[in-house]
Scaffold this motif. Structure first.
Motif, PDB file in Angstrom:
ATOM      1  N   GLY A  33      42.899  27.325  48.433  1.00  9.68           N
ATOM      2  CA  GLY A  33      42.660  28.355  47.413  1.00  9.68           C
ATOM      3  C   GLY A  33      42.985  29.754  47.915  1.00  9.68           C
ATOM      4  O   GLY A  33      43.771  30.480  47.291  1.00  9.68           O
ATOM      5  N   MET A  37      45.869  32.373  46.559  1.00  5.96           N
ATOM      6  CA  MET A  37      45.516  33.740  46.152  1.00  5.96           C
ATOM      7  C   MET A  37      46.311  34.765  46.945  1.00  5.96           C
ATOM      8  O   MET A  37      46.732  35.792  46.411  1.00  5.96           O
ATOM      9  N   THR A  44      44.817  35.811  40.847  1.00  6.21           N
ATOM     10  CA  THR A  44      44.364  34.505  40.373  1.00  6.21           C
ATOM     11  C   THR A  44      42.848  34.408  40.398  1.00  6.21           C
ATOM     12  O   THR A  44      42.209  34.820  41.367  1.00  6.21           O
ATOM     13  N   HIS A  45      42.279  33.864  39.330  1.00  5.77           N
ATOM     14  CA  HIS A  45      40.833  33.660  39.225  1.00  5.77           C
ATOM     15  C   HIS A  45      40.571  32.154  39.328  1.00  5.77           C
ATOM     16  O   HIS A  45      40.855  31.414  38.387  1.00  5.77           O
ATOM     17  N   PHE A  46      40.047  31.719  40.474  1.00  6.81           N
ATOM     18  CA  PHE A  46      39.780  30.294  40.676  1.00  6.81           C
ATOM     19  C   PHE A  46      38.381  29.921  40.209  1.00  6.81           C
ATOM     20  O   PHE A  46      37.434  30.696  40.354  1.00  6.81           O
ATOM     21  N   ILE A  48      35.435  27.995  41.350  1.00  2.00           N
ATOM     22  CA  ILE A  48      35.000  27.576  42.685  1.00  2.00           C
ATOM     23  C   ILE A  48      33.560  27.074  42.608  1.00  2.00           C
ATOM     24  O   ILE A  48      32.718  27.682  41.935  1.00  2.00           O
ATOM     25  N   LEU A  61      33.470  37.042  46.793  1.00  6.20           N
ATOM     26  CA  LEU A  61      34.179  36.176  45.839  1.00  6.20           C
ATOM     27  C   LEU A  61      34.044  36.707  44.411  1.00  6.20           C
ATOM     28  O   LEU A  61      35.010  36.727  43.644  1.00  6.20           O
ATOM     29  N   THR A  62      32.835  37.156  44.064  1.00  4.03           N
ATOM     30  CA  THR A  62      32.615  37.712  42.730  1.00  4.03           C
ATOM     31  C   THR A  62      33.450  38.981  42.552  1.00  4.03           C
ATOM     32  O   THR A  62      34.071  39.190  41.516  1.00  4.03           O
ATOM     33  N   GLN A  66      36.554  35.751  41.359  1.00  7.40           N
ATOM     34  CA  GLN A  66      36.474  34.283  41.366  1.00  7.40           C
ATOM     35  C   GLN A  66      35.289  33.834  40.500  1.00  7.40           C
ATOM     36  O   GLN A  66      34.306  34.561  40.348  1.00  7.40           O
ATOM     37  N   LYS A  68      32.246  31.241  39.479  1.00  9.13           N
ATOM     38  CA  LYS A  68      31.288  30.282  40.032  1.00  9.13           C
ATOM     39  C   LYS A  68      31.037  29.167  39.041  1.00  9.13           C
ATOM     40  O   LYS A  68      30.750  29.424  37.871  1.00  9.13           O
TER      41      LYS A  68
END
Length: 199
Positions: A33, A37, A44-46, A48, A61-62, A66, A68
């Motif tokens: 991932g 990115m 890109t917004h994964f 996760i 991550l936030t 990304q 949650k």
């Protein structure tokens, strides 16, 4: 990513420059991932797993956008956030196998088909190869530093049949279409990079 490893990026020009896109990425290592990115031509917004959002990683991550997701239930908040990314013309990253494994797209979960059919966004298959070949000497959880990792972007395709149907059958058919496309892309990527059997 370029500082730690030697990524070789192939086909990034195939990613549509604007509009909603879904990246479907094979998943054989935790680094896959972040690698995508780091080399993708668009932010890109994964989606996760929520277990990754611990300690200082949570705000990080936030902060980089990304999403949650609670994999133990139908996480409606994560679903609506992911659809929001696509509605706003962004790039949503998904590991369609749902969890780290062989990275061969053998078992797909229905989530990818749902997002593709619901949003109408094209899917760009991405093969990350070489990340799970061998552990690093210094940090066992990472590939060896300065090792070559190939990231191969495929041709965008539509998962739906054009009817806009979102029935269980339509999603099952879309999942079948997606699986064929992703498996075919992975085979092409292995041929292209000379990485025959590894992931």
């Amino acid at each position: 990513m370029h500082g730690l490893f030697r990524p070789r990026v192939l086909g990034a020009w195939k990613v549509p420059a604007t509009g909603p896109v879904i990246f479907a990425v094979n998943h054989s290592h935790n680094i896959d991932g972040p690698m995508v990115m780091g080399v993708a031509p668009r932010p890109t917004h994964f989606l996760i797993k929520k277990e990754a959002f611990v300690g200082p990683l949570d705000p990080f991550l936030t902060g980089i956008g990304q999403l949650k997701v609670d994999r133990s239930s139908a996480d409606r908040a994560a679903v609506s956030q992911a659809l929001g990314v696509l509605e706003n013309g962004g790039v949503l990253g998904i590991f369609p196998e749902g969890t780290r494994g062989e990275g061969d797209f053998a078992s797909l979960r229905a989530g990818l088909a749902y997002f593709a059919v619901r949003s109408g966004a094209p899917i760009v298959p991405i093969a990350v190869l070489g990340s799970a070949e061998r552990p690093g000497r210094l940090i066992k959880a990472l590939p060896p530093l300065r090792s070559r990792i190939d990231v191969v972007f495929g041709d965008p395709f539509d998962a739906g049949d054009g009817s806009g149907r979102r029935t269980r059958r339509a999603l099952d058919e879309a999942t079948e279409r997606i699986q064929k496309q992703l498996t075919s892309h992975l085979e092409n990527a292995r041929r292209l990079t000379g990485r025959r059997g590894d992931t």
